[in-house]
Structure formats: C-alpha cells, structure tokens
Scaffold this motif. Structure first.
Motif, PDB file in Angstrom:
ATOM      1  N   ASP A  58      67.282  72.376  28.495  1.00  0.00           N
ATOM      2  CA  ASP A  58      67.843  71.109  28.975  1.00  0.00           C
ATOM      3  C   ASP A  58      69.367  71.103  28.950  1.00  0.00           C
ATOM      4  N   ALA A  59      69.963  72.008  28.155  1.00  0.00           N
ATOM      5  CA  ALA A  59      71.408  71.945  27.918  1.00  0.00           C
ATOM      6  C   ALA A  59      72.223  72.849  28.832  1.00  0.00           C
ATOM      7  N   VAL A  60      71.589  73.871  29.411  1.00  0.00           N
ATOM      8  CA  VAL A  60      72.350  74.838  30.211  1.00  0.00           C
ATOM      9  C   VAL A  60      71.674  75.067  31.559  1.00  0.00           C
ATOM     10  N   ASP A  61      72.466  75.555  32.492  1.00  0.00           N
ATOM     11  CA  ASP A  61      71.944  75.919  33.807  1.00  0.00           C
ATOM     12  C   ASP A  61      71.569  77.396  33.880  1.00  0.00           C
ATOM     13  N   GLU A  62      72.078  78.195  32.958  1.00  0.00           N
ATOM     14  CA  GLU A  62      71.805  79.626  32.953  1.00  0.00           C
ATOM     15  C   GLU A  62      70.364  79.900  32.508  1.00  0.00           C
ATOM     16  N   PRO A  63      69.841  81.070  32.839  1.00  0.00           N
ATOM     17  CA  PRO A  63      68.483  81.420  32.395  1.00  0.00           C
ATOM     18  C   PRO A  63      68.373  81.438  30.877  1.00  0.00           C
ATOM     19  N   VAL A  64      67.232  81.014  30.397  1.00  0.00           N
ATOM     20  CA  VAL A  64      66.946  81.030  28.963  1.00  0.00           C
ATOM     21  C   VAL A  64      65.967  82.166  28.684  1.00  0.00           C
ATOM     22  N   ILE A  65      66.386  83.079  27.829  1.00  0.00           N
ATOM     23  CA  ILE A  65      65.521  84.159  27.363  1.00  0.00           C
ATOM     24  C   ILE A  65      64.846  83.660  26.095  1.00  0.00           C
ATOM     25  N   GLY A  66      63.541  83.484  26.142  1.00  0.00           N
ATOM     26  CA  GLY A  66      62.829  82.877  25.026  1.00  0.00           C
ATOM     27  C   GLY A  66      62.111  83.886  24.158  1.00  0.00           C
ATOM     28  N   ILE A  67      62.232  83.683  22.846  1.00  0.00           N
ATOM     29  CA  ILE A  67      61.469  84.463  21.875  1.00  0.00           C
ATOM     30  C   ILE A  67      60.903  83.501  20.833  1.00  0.00           C
ATOM     31  N   TRP A  68      59.939  84.005  20.086  1.00  0.00           N
ATOM     32  CA  TRP A  68      59.392  83.245  18.963  1.00  0.00           C
ATOM     33  C   TRP A  68      59.224  84.217  17.807  1.00  0.00           C
ATOM     34  N   LYS A  69      60.097  84.093  16.805  1.00  0.00           N
ATOM     35  CA  LYS A  69      60.002  84.942  15.626  1.00  0.00           C
ATOM     36  C   LYS A  69      58.988  84.331  14.657  1.00  0.00           C
ATOM     37  N   ASP A  70      58.040  85.155  14.242  1.00  0.00           N
ATOM     38  CA  ASP A  70      57.003  84.700  13.326  1.00  0.00           C
ATOM     39  C   ASP A  70      56.836  85.765  12.243  1.00  0.00           C
ATOM     40  N   GLY A  71      57.384  85.475  11.064  1.00  0.00           N
ATOM     41  CA  GLY A  71      57.378  86.443   9.983  1.00  0.00           C
ATOM     42  C   GLY A  71      58.714  87.145   9.885  1.00  0.00           C
ATOM     43  N   ALA A  72      58.779  88.165   9.028  1.00  0.00           N
ATOM     44  CA  ALA A  72      60.035  88.891   8.821  1.00  0.00           C
ATOM     45  C   ALA A  72      59.835  90.395   8.732  1.00  0.00           C
ATOM     46  N   GLU A  73      58.599  90.857   8.822  1.00  0.00           N
ATOM     47  CA  GLU A  73      58.325  92.281   8.724  1.00  0.00           C
ATOM     48  C   GLU A  73      57.371  92.711   9.835  1.00  0.00           C
ATOM     49  N   GLY A  74      57.393  94.007  10.127  1.00  0.00           N
ATOM     50  CA  GLY A  74      56.524  94.512  11.179  1.00  0.00           C
ATOM     51  C   GLY A  74      56.902  93.926  12.532  1.00  0.00           C
ATOM     52  N   VAL A  75      55.904  93.711  13.362  1.00  0.00           N
ATOM     53  CA  VAL A  75      56.135  93.115  14.680  1.00  0.00           C
ATOM     54  C   VAL A  75      56.172  91.604  14.527  1.00  0.00           C
ATOM     55  N   PHE A  76      57.363  91.020  14.689  1.00  0.00           N
ATOM     56  CA  PHE A  76      57.473  89.572  14.493  1.00  0.00           C
ATOM     57  C   PHE A  76      58.253  88.863  15.591  1.00  0.00           C
ATOM     58  N   ILE A  77      58.777  89.587  16.568  1.00  0.00           N
ATOM     59  CA  ILE A  77      59.455  88.951  17.695  1.00  0.00           C
ATOM     60  C   ILE A  77      58.433  88.749  18.820  1.00  0.00           C
ATOM     61  N   THR A  78      58.040  87.495  19.026  1.00  0.00           N
ATOM     62  CA  THR A  78      56.981  87.163  19.998  1.00  0.00           C
ATOM     63  C   THR A  78      55.851  88.184  19.859  1.00  0.00           C
ATOM     64  N   PRO A  79      55.192  88.204  18.710  1.00  0.00           N
ATOM     65  CA  PRO A  79      54.337  89.332  18.350  1.00  0.00           C
ATOM     66  C   PRO A  79      52.966  89.390  19.019  1.00  0.00           C
ATOM     67  N   THR A  80      52.452  88.269  19.478  1.00  0.00           N
ATOM     68  CA  THR A  80      51.091  88.257  20.012  1.00  0.00           C
ATOM     69  C   THR A  80      51.064  87.603  21.387  1.00  0.00           C
ATOM     70  N   LEU A  81      49.928  87.740  22.052  1.00  0.00           N
ATOM     71  CA  LEU A  81      49.753  87.076  23.340  1.00  0.00           C
ATOM     72  C   LEU A  81      49.890  85.567  23.184  1.00  0.00           C
ATOM     73  N   GLU A  82      49.342  85.006  22.115  1.00  0.00           N
ATOM     74  CA  GLU A  82      49.459  83.568  21.879  1.00  0.00           C
ATOM     75  C   GLU A  82      50.920  83.135  21.815  1.00  0.00           C
TER      76      GLU A  82
END
Length: 227
Positions: A58-82
């Motif tokens: 809502d704040a910018v006109d530029e593209p937003v690259i979205g991630i969801w960090k869940d946890g702190a170890e292993g695969v945690f950057i947008t780690p699952t299909l969900e």
C-alpha cells in the motif's frame, strides 16, 4: 521476461525488515521505511511477513518481493508451499523462497513446490540460493531471479567478509541468459554494492546497511568505544 523484471536491471533493491522484539517490528513502520527507500531510488522492496507485505504494498508503487520467515534454522525463508501461497495471497508481486537443496519442512522438493505455485501464480519467482549448484538447479526449474541471499549462511560456502563476489562471478558465467542474477547478503557499503555489479549481478539487494538502525548503531558504537 516478465515485465516486472526488466526495470530491475542495474538497480538497487532494498530489504525492509525488522526482527521480532525490536522497536521497529511493526508493519506500519516497515511501510514508512519502504516509502523512504522508494523516495531514494529503490527499484523494488523486499518485505518479510504477511502484514508487512500488505502494508508495504500500500505504501509504494515499486514491486514488492515477499517472503515469510518461519523459524531460525534450516529452511525458514518461505519454507513450504503453504507459506508460498500465503505470501502470494498477501499481495506480493514477486515471491521469494529458499532455493537451496536442503530438505524442506513439508517434505516437498523445490521442484514440487514451484510446480504447485505455478498453478496459482504467474508472477516472477526468486530463489534465495547458497551455492553454484543450488543456483543452477533453481534456474533449471525456470525460477526467474537467482539470489545469493544464503551464501555463507549454510554449509555450502564459507562466510565472506562482505558479499560473496566469487560466487557472483561464477554464476554470471554459468547461469543461462534467461536467469537474472541478484546479489544479496552482507552488502554493507556503496563500494561493495558497486563491486557486486562489476562481478556480474543484474541488481543488488541491500538491507541491514540501509534499514536496520540497531545494527548500524552497533557498528558505530563499537568503532567509537574501541578507539
């Protein structure tokens, strides 16, 4: 090439994130930070978490690259299909996810995840990779943007002081022409950002050095108190 990708060539992308428990850990604050870096020339904004993605969108006109960090170890950057589908539903223009070859929490492979994502989303995808092998594998899956985000944060490569320029050079030589190489990780000065471009990066992501005042303060504090 997707129309959102071409304007990223030769540009600065800014990651606007705050860690849990920090004073700036608020979607409204991150949206204001995003607006500020937009005014400074950022070509895109990387946002973490569903509320932040919505607020930044809502704040910018530029593209937003979205991630969801869940946890702190292993695969945690947008780690699952969900997680991927939730980031898309939150309004991300570009979906970024872990692009390493490590096991994912939901048991799916990266290929299976991407196949399922493509049933719902035709926007650009970004793989956060940690090595030549993971980057080439992600490119083979048709992922649009290949980032060095996780280089030095897994066992695949040693942690460098500053960005991993050797990895960037190798990927610039080996990635197919259809892939867009993004430098990310430990880019702390304008000179380092320029070095990433010289090494072959199409665009450079900077986060901490622009948007994380707690870390910036510790850099100056340590310099002053140790002199």
């Amino acid at each position: 090439m997707h129309p959102l990708i071409a304007p990223l060539e030769g540009s600065l992308i800014v990651s606007c994130q705050a860690y849990p428990g920090e004073p700036m850990r608020d979607p409204r604050t991150m949206a204001q930070v995003a607006a500020a870096v937009s005014a400074g020339g950022a070509s895109a904004v990387r946002a973490q978490g569903l509320q932040d993605i919505r607020a930044v969108q809502d704040a910018v006109d530029e593209p937003v690259i979205g991630i969801w960090k869940d946890g702190a170890e292993g695969v945690f950057i947008t780690p699952t299909l969900e997680h991927c589908l939730a980031v898309i539903d939150a309004g991300a223009d570009i979906l970024a996810l872990d692009g390493t070859r490590r096991d994912r929490p939901d048991g799916r492979t990266l290929e299976q995840t991407i196949t399922a994502v493509r049933e719902r989303f035709d926007g650009p995808l970004m793989a956060d990779c940690d090595s030549v092998d993971s980057a080439l594998a992600a490119a083979d899956l048709g992922i649009d943007l290949i980032g060095t985000t996780l280089a030095g944060y897994t066992r695949a490569r040693p942690t460098t002081t500053g960005p991993d320029l050797d990895l960037l050079r190798r990927l610039a030589d080996q990635l197919p022409s259809s892939s867009v190489l993004i430098a990310e990780g430990r880019v702390h000065t304008p000179a380092q950002a320029a070095a990433c471009r010289t090494a072959g990066a199409h665009a450079v992501v900077v986060g901490t050095a622009i948007t994380h005042p707690t870390t910036l303060t510790t850099w100056f504090h340590d310099a002053v108190t140790s002199s």
